[in-house]
Every structure is written in C-alpha cells, then in structure tokens.
Motif scaffolding. Structure first.
Motif, PDB file in Angstrom:
ATOM      1  N   ALA A 156       8.895  48.613  20.929  1.00 49.68           N
ATOM      2  CA  ALA A 156       7.573  48.829  21.522  1.00 49.68           C
ATOM      3  C   ALA A 156       6.690  47.597  21.338  1.00 49.68           C
ATOM      4  O   ALA A 156       5.998  47.166  22.273  1.00 49.68           O
ATOM      5  N   LEU A 157       6.738  47.006  20.144  1.00 51.69           N
ATOM      6  CA  LEU A 157       5.927  45.823  19.885  1.00 51.69           C
ATOM      7  C   LEU A 157       6.407  44.624  20.691  1.00 51.69           C
ATOM      8  O   LEU A 157       5.594  43.892  21.270  1.00 51.69           O
ATOM      9  N   VAL A 158       7.708  44.421  20.743  1.00 49.33           N
ATOM     10  CA  VAL A 158       8.248  43.282  21.497  1.00 49.33           C
ATOM     11  C   VAL A 158       7.856  43.401  22.967  1.00 49.33           C
ATOM     12  O   VAL A 158       7.429  42.425  23.587  1.00 49.33           O
ATOM     13  N   ALA A 159       7.971  44.600  23.527  1.00 46.98           N
ATOM     14  CA  ALA A 159       7.597  44.793  24.936  1.00 46.98           C
ATOM     15  C   ALA A 159       6.118  44.485  25.155  1.00 46.98           C
ATOM     16  O   ALA A 159       5.751  43.811  26.128  1.00 46.98           O
ATOM     17  N   SER A 160       5.261  44.945  24.265  1.00 49.10           N
ATOM     18  CA  SER A 160       3.828  44.691  24.411  1.00 49.10           C
ATOM     19  C   SER A 160       3.488  43.221  24.222  1.00 49.10           C
ATOM     20  O   SER A 160       2.686  42.659  24.962  1.00 49.10           O
ATOM     21  N   LEU A 161       4.098  42.597  23.230  1.00 45.78           N
ATOM     22  CA  LEU A 161       3.823  41.181  22.966  1.00 45.78           C
ATOM     23  C   LEU A 161       4.293  40.294  24.111  1.00 45.78           C
ATOM     24  O   LEU A 161       3.678  39.269  24.409  1.00 45.78           O
ATOM     25  N   ALA A 162       5.375  40.691  24.769  1.00 43.64           N
ATOM     26  CA  ALA A 162       5.929  39.900  25.869  1.00 43.64           C
ATOM     27  C   ALA A 162       5.251  40.200  27.203  1.00 43.64           C
ATOM     28  O   ALA A 162       5.503  39.505  28.192  1.00 43.64           O
ATOM     29  N   ASP A 163       4.394  41.191  27.234  1.00 44.66           N
ATOM     30  CA  ASP A 163       3.758  41.619  28.483  1.00 44.66           C
ATOM     31  C   ASP A 163       2.935  40.512  29.138  1.00 44.66           C
ATOM     32  O   ASP A 163       2.889  40.408  30.352  1.00 44.66           O
ATOM     33  N   ARG A 164       2.259  39.708  28.340  1.00 46.53           N
ATOM     34  CA  ARG A 164       1.431  38.612  28.845  1.00 46.53           C
ATOM     35  C   ARG A 164       1.105  37.668  27.684  1.00 46.53           C
ATOM     36  O   ARG A 164       1.323  38.013  26.538  1.00 46.53           O
ATOM     37  N   PRO A 165       0.544  36.515  27.961  1.00 46.41           N
ATOM     38  CA  PRO A 165       0.171  35.607  26.866  1.00 46.41           C
ATOM     39  C   PRO A 165      -1.159  36.041  26.232  1.00 46.41           C
ATOM     40  O   PRO A 165      -2.226  35.773  26.779  1.00 46.41           O
ATOM     41  N   TRP A 166      -1.091  36.725  25.132  1.00 50.46           N
ATOM     42  CA  TRP A 166      -2.273  37.231  24.448  1.00 50.46           C
ATOM     43  C   TRP A 166      -3.022  36.100  23.765  1.00 50.46           C
ATOM     44  O   TRP A 166      -2.415  35.195  23.188  1.00 50.46           O
ATOM     45  N   ASP A 167      -4.343  36.176  23.779  1.00 48.08           N
ATOM     46  CA  ASP A 167      -5.161  35.215  23.034  1.00 48.08           C
ATOM     47  C   ASP A 167      -5.288  35.618  21.569  1.00 48.08           C
ATOM     48  O   ASP A 167      -5.300  34.766  20.686  1.00 48.08           O
ATOM     49  N   LEU A 207       6.854  39.688  14.167  1.00 45.77           N
ATOM     50  CA  LEU A 207       7.074  39.842  15.607  1.00 45.77           C
ATOM     51  C   LEU A 207       5.992  39.114  16.401  1.00 45.77           C
ATOM     52  O   LEU A 207       6.276  38.509  17.440  1.00 45.77           O
ATOM     53  N   ILE A 208       4.761  39.136  15.911  1.00 49.82           N
ATOM     54  CA  ILE A 208       3.695  38.387  16.584  1.00 49.82           C
ATOM     55  C   ILE A 208       4.026  36.894  16.546  1.00 49.82           C
ATOM     56  O   ILE A 208       3.917  36.205  17.559  1.00 49.82           O
ATOM     57  N   ARG A 209       4.433  36.403  15.400  1.00 51.31           N
ATOM     58  CA  ARG A 209       4.777  34.981  15.277  1.00 51.31           C
ATOM     59  C   ARG A 209       5.892  34.583  16.247  1.00 51.31           C
ATOM     60  O   ARG A 209       5.864  33.512  16.822  1.00 51.31           O
ATOM     61  N   ARG A 210       6.877  35.477  16.418  1.00 49.53           N
ATOM     62  CA  ARG A 210       8.017  35.165  17.284  1.00 49.53           C
ATOM     63  C   ARG A 210       7.724  35.335  18.776  1.00 49.53           C
ATOM     64  O   ARG A 210       8.158  34.528  19.589  1.00 49.53           O
ATOM     65  N   HIS A 211       7.032  36.399  19.116  1.00 50.30           N
ATOM     66  CA  HIS A 211       6.897  36.771  20.525  1.00 50.30           C
ATOM     67  C   HIS A 211       5.535  36.445  21.138  1.00 50.30           C
ATOM     68  O   HIS A 211       5.384  36.553  22.359  1.00 50.30           O
ATOM     69  N   ALA A 212       4.579  36.064  20.318  1.00 53.28           N
ATOM     70  CA  ALA A 212       3.261  35.653  20.829  1.00 53.28           C
ATOM     71  C   ALA A 212       2.722  34.532  19.941  1.00 53.28           C
ATOM     72  O   ALA A 212       1.629  34.643  19.373  1.00 53.28           O
ATOM     73  N   PRO A 213       3.472  33.441  19.815  1.00 55.96           N
ATOM     74  CA  PRO A 213       3.069  32.388  18.870  1.00 55.96           C
ATOM     75  C   PRO A 213       1.738  31.725  19.223  1.00 55.96           C
ATOM     76  O   PRO A 213       1.107  31.134  18.356  1.00 55.96           O
ATOM     77  N   GLN A 214       1.302  31.830  20.466  1.00 60.99           N
ATOM     78  CA  GLN A 214       0.033  31.239  20.869  1.00 60.99           C
ATOM     79  C   GLN A 214      -1.160  32.089  20.444  1.00 60.99           C
ATOM     80  O   GLN A 214      -2.294  31.618  20.462  1.00 60.99           O
ATOM     81  N   ALA A 215      -0.917  33.324  20.058  1.00 65.09           N
ATOM     82  CA  ALA A 215      -2.008  34.257  19.751  1.00 65.09           C
ATOM     83  C   ALA A 215      -2.513  34.077  18.328  1.00 65.09           C
ATOM     84  O   ALA A 215      -1.736  33.920  17.388  1.00 65.09           O
ATOM     85  N   ALA A 216      -3.829  34.132  18.199  1.00 65.89           N
ATOM     86  CA  ALA A 216      -4.426  34.235  16.872  1.00 65.89           C
ATOM     87  C   ALA A 216      -4.170  35.658  16.380  1.00 65.89           C
ATOM     88  O   ALA A 216      -4.030  36.592  17.177  1.00 65.89           O
ATOM     89  N   ILE A 217      -4.099  35.822  15.078  1.00 64.97           N
ATOM     90  CA  ILE A 217      -3.920  37.149  14.480  1.00 64.97           C
ATOM     91  C   ILE A 217      -5.224  37.511  13.776  1.00 64.97           C
ATOM     92  O   ILE A 217      -5.752  36.724  12.988  1.00 64.97           O
TER      93      ILE A 217
END
Length: 116
Positions: free
Chosen positions: A54-65, A89-99
């Motif tokens: 579920a997380l991978v699908a959401s993280l890959a959905d678009r480039p999150w800020d 998973l955030i680091r791997r699938h949305a590395p451009q996103a701030a946490i």
C-alpha cells in the motif's frame, strides 16, 4: 501546486476506539490541505503484510514534495518496526520528498508547511 502524502495508522484497526470518528477527523484534516492550496492524499495502513504494498503504491503515485508520517505510527512502541519500514520506504520510493512528522491528526498541514 505542492503535493503532500500523509501516512497514518488506520484508526479502524485500533481496538477500543471509535475508528469511524477518528477517520472523519483525518478526512477533515485532509480537506484543510486544499484550503491551503496543497494537493494532498492519505494512505492509512495496518501492521501486517498489506502495509508495504500500500505504501509503495502511494509513494510511486506521483513525485511528492513532502510525506507526513503520523503520530499513530511513530508514538506506539509496538509499531516501531512499522515506523522504520515507513521511513525506509519513503527513502527508497520518494527520495525527493521531505519527511515531516505531525504531533496529532489535526496538525498535518502545519507539519507539511514546515518543508514546503
């Protein structure tokens, strides 16, 4: 328009709480993002095998800020492995996103704004 993903623990999976009322409060917070001109989505997970896909699908959905990780995942000591999984998973699938981290379900907008 900035984009934010909010990741939280599904309140309907918490024994002894009014999961529907908590979900309604989370949905209200999600609507506040639009009031601030922020495109936002929410993914709610439980601590089982369904969380990662579920997380991978959401993280890959678009480039999150920004990805906001909710306190329900961070604050409960038994969920520490889930919290670690979410961060990695955030680091791997949305590395451009701030946490970002909220303090409760009602200040996710402010948590995201710190990084936008």
């Amino acid at each position: 328009m900035s984009s934010v993903l909010v990741v939280g623990y599904d309140p309907r999976a918490i024994p002894g709480v009014d999961g529907e009322a908590l979900r309604a409060a989370l949905d209200k917070e999600l609507a506040r993002f639009a009031e601030h001109g922020i495109d936002a989505a929410m993914t709610l997970v439980v601590f089982d095998g369904s969380a990662e896909p579920a997380l991978v699908a959401s993280l890959a959905d678009r480039p999150w800020d920004v990805v906001v990780v909710g306190g329900g995942i961070r604050k409960a000591e038994p969920l520490l492995p889930l919290f670690e999984q979410v961060v990695n998973l955030i680091r791997r699938h949305a590395p451009q996103a701030a946490i970002a981290f909220n303090t409760n379900g009602g200040d996710s907008v402010e948590a995201a704004q710190r990084w936008l």
